[in-house]
Design a protein around this motif. Structure first.
Motif, mmCIF file in Angstrom:
data_model
loop_
_atom_site.group_PDB
_atom_site.id
_atom_site.type_symbol
_atom_site.label_atom_id
_atom_site.label_comp_id
_atom_site.label_asym_id
_atom_site.label_seq_id
_atom_site.Cartn_x
_atom_site.Cartn_y
_atom_site.Cartn_z
ATOM 1 N N THR A 155 -8.222 -15.116 3.475
ATOM 2 C CA THR A 155 -9.291 -14.206 3.901
ATOM 3 C C THR A 155 -8.848 -13.272 5.019
ATOM 4 O O THR A 155 -9.433 -12.202 5.205
ATOM 5 N N TYR A 156 -7.807 -13.668 5.753
ATOM 6 C CA TYR A 156 -7.312 -12.800 6.816
ATOM 7 C C TYR A 156 -6.270 -11.801 6.307
ATOM 8 O O TYR A 156 -6.183 -10.682 6.821
ATOM 9 N N VAL A 157 -5.481 -12.197 5.311
ATOM 10 C CA VAL A 157 -4.447 -11.288 4.820
ATOM 11 C C VAL A 157 -5.043 -10.215 3.917
ATOM 12 O O VAL A 157 -4.479 -9.116 3.804
ATOM 13 N N LEU A 158 -6.192 -10.479 3.279
ATOM 14 C CA LEU A 158 -6.805 -9.495 2.386
ATOM 15 C C LEU A 158 -7.138 -8.190 3.100
ATOM 16 O O LEU A 158 -6.747 -7.109 2.623
ATOM 17 N N PRO A 159 -7.853 -8.196 4.237
ATOM 18 C CA PRO A 159 -8.104 -6.912 4.921
ATOM 19 C C PRO A 159 -6.829 -6.252 5.428
ATOM 20 O O PRO A 159 -6.762 -5.016 5.492
ATOM 21 N N GLU A 160 -5.806 -7.032 5.771
ATOM 22 C CA GLU A 160 -4.538 -6.435 6.194
ATOM 23 C C GLU A 160 -3.911 -5.640 5.052
ATOM 24 O O GLU A 160 -3.386 -4.538 5.264
ATOM 25 N N VAL A 161 -3.964 -6.183 3.850
ATOM 26 C CA VAL A 161 -3.399 -5.488 2.698
ATOM 27 C C VAL A 161 -4.207 -4.235 2.380
ATOM 28 O O VAL A 161 -3.644 -3.194 2.022
ATOM 29 N N ILE A 162 -5.534 -4.314 2.511
ATOM 30 C CA ILE A 162 -6.374 -3.128 2.276
ATOM 31 C C ILE A 162 -5.999 -2.009 3.239
ATOM 32 O O ILE A 162 -5.852 -0.844 2.844
ATOM 33 N N LEU A 163 -5.821 -2.354 4.503
ATOM 34 C CA LEU A 163 -5.420 -1.350 5.495
ATOM 35 C C LEU A 163 -4.032 -0.802 5.195
ATOM 36 O O LEU A 163 -3.795 0.411 5.299
ATOM 37 N N LEU A 164 -3.104 -1.676 4.830
ATOM 38 C CA LEU A 164 -1.735 -1.235 4.558
ATOM 39 C C LEU A 164 -1.686 -0.321 3.345
ATOM 40 O O LEU A 164 -1.020 0.727 3.367
ATOM 41 N N GLU A 165 -2.388 -0.702 2.273
ATOM 42 C CA GLU A 165 -2.403 0.153 1.078
ATOM 43 C C GLU A 165 -3.023 1.510 1.384
ATOM 44 O O GLU A 165 -2.503 2.549 0.952
ATOM 45 N N SER A 166 -4.127 1.517 2.118
ATOM 46 C CA SER A 166 -4.791 2.773 2.448
ATOM 47 C C SER A 166 -3.891 3.657 3.307
ATOM 48 O O SER A 166 -3.817 4.877 3.102
ATOM 49 N N PHE A 167 -3.184 3.042 4.242
ATOM 50 C CA PHE A 167 -2.310 3.815 5.129
ATOM 51 C C PHE A 167 -1.135 4.416 4.367
ATOM 52 O O PHE A 167 -0.836 5.609 4.505
ATOM 53 N N LEU A 168 -0.453 3.604 3.547
ATOM 54 C CA LEU A 168 0.702 4.111 2.816
ATOM 55 C C LEU A 168 0.289 5.137 1.762
ATOM 56 O O LEU A 168 0.991 6.131 1.547
ATOM 57 N N SER A 169 -0.855 4.906 1.098
ATOM 58 C CA SER A 169 -1.332 5.898 0.128
ATOM 59 C C SER A 169 -1.761 7.181 0.824
ATOM 60 O O SER A 169 -1.603 8.283 0.271
ATOM 61 N N PHE A 170 -2.303 7.061 2.026
ATOM 62 C CA PHE A 170 -2.655 8.251 2.820
ATOM 63 C C PHE A 170 -1.406 9.084 3.123
ATOM 64 O O PHE A 170 -1.446 10.313 3.092
ATOM 65 N N LEU A 171 -0.281 8.397 3.382
ATOM 66 C CA LEU A 171 0.969 9.114 3.643
ATOM 67 C C LEU A 171 1.593 9.669 2.372
ATOM 68 O O LEU A 171 2.557 10.440 2.442
ATOM 69 N N GLY A 172 1.073 9.258 1.208
ATOM 70 C CA GLY A 172 1.593 9.762 -0.054
ATOM 71 C C GLY A 172 2.725 8.951 -0.635
ATOM 72 O O GLY A 172 3.393 9.399 -1.579
ATOM 73 N N VAL A 173 2.961 7.738 -0.104
ATOM 74 C CA VAL A 173 4.066 6.917 -0.605
ATOM 75 C C VAL A 173 3.558 5.639 -1.256
ATOM 76 O O VAL A 173 4.333 4.730 -1.534
ATOM 77 N N GLY A 174 2.261 5.548 -1.512
ATOM 78 C CA GLY A 174 1.703 4.344 -2.115
ATOM 79 C C GLY A 174 1.267 4.601 -3.539
ATOM 80 O O GLY A 174 2.044 5.059 -4.381
ATOM 81 N N ILE A 175 0.018 4.289 -3.835
ATOM 82 C CA ILE A 175 -0.538 4.506 -5.168
ATOM 83 C C ILE A 175 -0.573 6.003 -5.471
ATOM 84 O O ILE A 175 -0.911 6.817 -4.609
ATOM 85 N N GLN A 176 -0.225 6.343 -6.704
ATOM 86 C CA GLN A 176 -0.119 7.741 -7.085
ATOM 87 C C GLN A 176 -1.230 8.124 -8.055
ATOM 88 O O GLN A 176 -1.799 7.285 -8.748
ATOM 89 N N GLN A 177 -1.531 9.428 -8.088
ATOM 90 C CA GLN A 177 -2.470 9.975 -9.068
ATOM 91 C C GLN A 177 -1.923 9.711 -10.469
ATOM 92 O O GLN A 177 -0.710 9.652 -10.648
#
Length: 380
Positions: A303-325
């Motif tokens: 339950t603690y690592v789940l929000p960490e992953v959400i933040l990490l995914e959002s941050f890396l995708s915000f930079l354009g190096v995570g999930i792609q269109q």
């Protein structure tokens, strides 16, 4: 007098037994549920977490439009507020106001002004674009505009796409990434951590040197370096899976090290030594005695690592190096407002930030509540 019997593999509940002393005997997990229901902060986190999960599951029904539906007449249109009072103050059915484009003759800046002449009544269970749920196709949505008119509760982006619909659909990808990484990290960390602590010796030495090697790298630069080698010509699903595996690569080590210490302490307890004495196999001891006694720690860690992953995914995708269109996540949506010009023109594009904050707070509250409920030494 009947003694309270602790089920095999359940952690000793110490102070929890005092709660059951005056009534019928309760198992460890029954006591955990009882304590958790009395934790208002944890219950609030549970309800918010369920709300977010249900939003992701029923995204097709909640979102009025598909992620790629475009309203060409509403580019960077501001959010529309739901109203129930007409212009003269009388009560009516819910509606939203349309906007008229007004150009400043001096700066040539285009602004939007709400107009009662362009009011759009809201209809519930409206018909809209097709979506698939459990292999079946549906066209009914929670709400929509009367006569097929567009309704944009959170405005539109630079292509005229509805921000609310994209944010609802984006919750699926973001949460799927979070649960996928959490599940894989739990499995890998549990297997490696238990093996290290239980077998000891050379196995423990090799595993601990591996964990130290993994933890010796700074997280963010390593994430960026690994993501940079992802093939850009790969399809979005492959990129999504590889991106998830990269995050798993550095998430399992913390759990493995924590579980190793717990296993070292548990393997010398009487019931484990008794199991060894009667000839129980290592597999049976690990599955029936070691892992069940650490289940509470694993659940809380998840339950603690789940929000960490959400933040990490959002941050890396915000930079354009995570999930792609064309996949849509909250981070991908925020990637559209990286420049100050877009942010100044359409601040409502930051709406996914609210969902990220709500999700992190909800899962952290759930984790705090579960930790308190599973702690036998906690005071009510």
């Amino acid at each position: 007098m009947t003694d309270t019997i602790t089920p095999p593999g359940a952690p000793t509940d110490f102070g929890m037994n005092a709660e059951a002393a005056s009534g019928p005997s309760l198992s460890y997990w029954q006591l955990v549920r009882k304590r958790f229901r009395r934790n208002r902060y944890g219950m609030a986190g549970l309800l918010m977490s369920l709300f977010i999960l249900l939003t992701a599951v029923f995204a097709g029904f909640i979102a009025p439009y598909a992620v790629d539906t475009k309203d060409r007449a509403a580019i960077y249109s501001p959010p529309q507020t739901i109203r129930i009072l007409t212009e003269d103050g009388s009560l009516t059915t819910p509606f939203v106001l349309g906007f008229e484009e007004v150009m400043d003759p001096n700066t040539f800046e285009i602004t939007f002004e709400a107009s009662y002449d362009k009011a759009v009544p809201l209809t519930f269970f409206a018909q809209g674009p097709e979506y698939t749920f459990l292999g079946m196709e549906f066209t009914t949505h929670l709400f929509g505009g009367a006569d097929g008119e567009f309704v944009h509760l959170l405005g539109t982006d630079g292509l005229g796409r509805d921000v609310f619909s994209r944010m609802v659909y984006g919750s699926r990808i973001t949460l799927l990434m979070g649960f996928l990484v959490m599940g894989c990290a739990c499995i890998i960390g549990t297997i490696i951590g238990v093996s290290s602590g239980y077998f000891g010796g050379r196995t423990d030495t090799v595993i601990q040197r591996l964990i130290e090697f993994v933890k010796s790298f700074p997280d963010l630069p390593l994430y960026l370096a690994l993501v940079a080698v992802l093939p850009r010509n790969a399809d979005p699903i492959t990129t999504f899976i590889m991106f998830a595996m990269i995050i798993v690569l550095l998430q399992w080590a913390n759990l493995a090290r924590e579980l190793r210490g717990k296993v070292i302490a548990i393997r010398s307890v009487e019931f484990v030594r008794a199991a060894v004495a009667v000839g129980a196999s290592d597999k049976r001891i690990i599955l029936r005695h070691i892992i069940p006694n650490m289940s509470s720690h694993i659940i809380v860690w998840a339950t603690y690592v789940l929000p960490e992953v959400i933040l990490l995914e959002s941050f890396l995708s915000f930079l354009g190096v995570g999930i792609q269109q064309p996949l849509v996540s909250w981070g991908v949506m925020l990637n559209a407002v990286r420049d100050f010009q877009s942010l100044a023109a359409a601040p409502w594009l930051l709406a996914p930030v609210g969902m990220i904050i709500l999700s992190v707070l909800a899962f952290n509250a759930l984790g705090d509540g579960m930790r308190d409920a599973m702690d036998p030494y906690a005071n009510d």
